[in-house]
Design an enzyme around this catalytic site. Structure first.
Site, PDB file in Angstrom:
ATOM      1  N   GLY A  98       0.813  -1.205   0.000  1.00 53.26           N
ATOM      2  CA  GLY A  98       0.000   0.000   0.000  1.00 53.26           C
ATOM      3  C   GLY A  98       0.849   1.259   0.000  1.00 53.26           C
ATOM      4  O   GLY A  98       2.029   1.226  -0.333  1.00 53.26           O
ATOM      5  N   GLY A 106       5.978   4.617  -8.266  1.00 52.73           N
ATOM      6  CA  GLY A 106       6.790   3.407  -8.422  1.00 52.73           C
ATOM      7  C   GLY A 106       5.904   2.176  -8.536  1.00 52.73           C
ATOM      8  O   GLY A 106       6.116   1.301  -9.388  1.00 52.73           O
ATOM      9  N   HIS A 107       4.859   2.107  -7.683  1.00 52.24           N
ATOM     10  CA  HIS A 107       3.911   0.990  -7.778  1.00 52.24           C
ATOM     11  C   HIS A 107       3.159   1.055  -9.117  1.00 52.24           C
ATOM     12  O   HIS A 107       2.878   0.026  -9.732  1.00 52.24           O
ATOM     13  CB  HIS A 107       2.874   1.050  -6.651  1.00 52.24           C
ATOM     14  N   GLN A 139      15.487  -8.009  -2.755  1.00 56.15           N
ATOM     15  CA  GLN A 139      14.159  -8.652  -2.718  1.00 56.15           C
ATOM     16  C   GLN A 139      13.839  -9.259  -4.086  1.00 56.15           C
ATOM     17  O   GLN A 139      13.329 -10.393  -4.168  1.00 56.15           O
ATOM     18  CB  GLN A 139      13.095  -7.632  -2.327  1.00 56.15           C
ATOM     19  N   LEU A 183      11.611   6.661  -5.436  1.00 52.68           N
ATOM     20  CA  LEU A 183      10.312   6.713  -4.758  1.00 52.68           C
ATOM     21  C   LEU A 183      10.208   5.552  -3.772  1.00 52.68           C
ATOM     22  O   LEU A 183      10.609   4.424  -4.070  1.00 52.68           O
ATOM     23  CB  LEU A 183       9.170   6.629  -5.759  1.00 52.68           C
ATOM     24  N   SER A 184       9.643   5.836  -2.607  1.00 55.57           N
ATOM     25  CA  SER A 184       9.427   4.818  -1.584  1.00 55.57           C
ATOM     26  C   SER A 184       8.295   5.308  -0.690  1.00 55.57           C
ATOM     27  O   SER A 184       8.198   6.517  -0.407  1.00 55.57           O
ATOM     28  CB  SER A 184      10.700   4.651  -0.741  1.00 55.57           C
ATOM     29  N   ARG A 223       8.137   5.037   2.314  1.00 54.88           N
ATOM     30  CA  ARG A 223       8.707   5.555   3.563  1.00 54.88           C
ATOM     31  C   ARG A 223       9.225   6.992   3.429  1.00 54.88           C
ATOM     32  O   ARG A 223       9.515   7.625   4.445  1.00 54.88           O
ATOM     33  CB  ARG A 223       9.832   4.637   4.035  1.00 54.88           C
TER      34      ARG A 223
HETATM   35  O1  PAF Z   1       8.072  -4.739  -1.635  1.00 53.17           O
HETATM   36  C1  PAF Z   1       7.040  -4.827  -0.927  1.00 53.17           C
HETATM   37  O2  PAF Z   1       6.200  -3.917  -0.902  1.00 53.17           O
HETATM   38  C2  PAF Z   1       6.842  -6.053  -0.062  1.00 53.17           C
HETATM   39  O3  PAF Z   1       8.057  -6.539   0.418  1.00 53.17           O
HETATM   40  C3  PAF Z   1       6.038  -7.164  -0.772  1.00 53.17           C
HETATM   41  C4  PAF Z   1       6.791  -7.705  -1.968  1.00 53.17           C
HETATM   42  C5  PAF Z   1       4.688  -6.632  -1.199  1.00 53.17           C
HETATM   43  C6  PAF Z   1       5.813  -8.330   0.191  1.00 53.17           C
HETATM   44  O4  PAF Z   1       5.105  -7.921   1.324  1.00 53.17           O
END
Ligand code: PAF
Length: 290
Positions: free
Chosen positions: A28, A33-34, A150, A181-182, A184
């Protein structure tokens, strides 16, 4: 756009979608970026599913689980505008019911760098990603290159467990001044926000050093360290292989320069590739920045 909240509902909703099915897992606080992940999914898939879940299993003791930015109503509007077909918003009780005791551990790769600083983090990521892949059964799944370790962990996991998902890395989206972008970044004070892009500038200085004939990792790290302002507390700065995250003395065609650094209460992660081929396999292009 359909919103599902249980595993059963989600399985039924995704079964009705056309293939290939793209999947964008998120926690969320959706930003551009998302949306680059959603764009990449929509560009190559017939339908797109996103998930929104702040996964407690990937936060260690004393980390920012409680503080993690949350605004479900806004996220839903943004997903709907972006054309997402289904958003899965599970609860921790549904995903981790009483008696849950399974772990998914990616040896070695998940123990370096980010895994050393945040010891439970990648186990939590591997667990939730495995569960989400099993529930959504996507053909392709999209992850940002900003979280390069990741991305490597998820690729390894999908391959090792034959999950039947192609994992696609999408370029980092940046502010005009270079800050990645993050979600946080919202915690940065005005003064911290002003110096935050220095992390990317330092990585770029390292990348320029890597391009000099005969340079080795030590030269890259020295150049990046020199360029970084003392405002940052560095968790790590390293030249690594993009697949294994082992640190290397020499720069290769698979090298990334990765960093994690703290500015006040905010932890910033970023990386640059030291050769155009450093991100493995298939990658998608983002609609802005790289
Ligand atoms: O990158 C993220 O936002 C999280 O680590 C993910 C991949 C959704 C797993 O909770």
């Amino acid at each position: 756009m359909k919103v599902t909240r249980t595993v059963v509902e989600t399985r039924a909703a995704v079964a009705a979608l056309p293939r290939p099915l793209g999947f964008v897992p998120t926690m969320g606080a959706i930003h551009a970026g998302h949306l680059a992940l959603v764009d990449a999914a929509e560009a190559s898939c017939a339908a797109t599913v996103a998930s929104l879940f702040v996964n407690p299993a990937q936060f260690g003791e004393g980390e920012d689980l409680a503080d993690y930015p949350r605004d479900e109503a806004r996220d839903m509007r943004v997903f709907a505008q972006a054309g997402v077909d289904v958003v899965f918003v599970p609860t921790a009780d549904d995903l981790y019911p009483d008696g849950f005791c399974t772990q998914v551990r990616i040896k070695s790769l998940s123990e370096h760098l980010e895994g050393a600083v945040r010891p439970v983090h990648f186990e939590g990521v591997a667990l939730i990603v495995t569960k989400l892949f099993n529930i959504v059964r996507p053909d392709l799944a999209f992850f940002g290159r900003k979280d390069a370790q990741q991305l490597a962990v998820v690729r390894r996991l999908a391959r090792d467990l034959d999950l039947g998902v192609e994992v696609i890395g999408v370029p980092t989206v940046r502010e005009p001044d270079g800050l990645a972008l993050s979600s946080r970044n919202i915690h940065l004070t005005a003064d911290e926000r002003a110096v935050a892009p220095d992390l990317h500038r330092a990585l770029q200085a390292g990348a320029r050093a890597a391009a000099a004939p005969g340079s080795v990792s030590a030269d890259v790290l020295a150049a990046a360290s020199r360029a970084l302002t003392p405002a940052f507390t560095i968790d790590y700065l390293a030249v690594v292989d993009a697949d294994t995250f082992e640190q290397t003395d020499h720069v290769t065609e698979r090298s990334l320069l990765v960093a994690a650094a703290r500015l006040g209460r905010t932890r910033l992660l970023d990386n640059v590739r030291l050769s155009p081929s450093a991100y493995p396999e298939r990658d998608a292009t983002a609609r802005k920045g790289a």
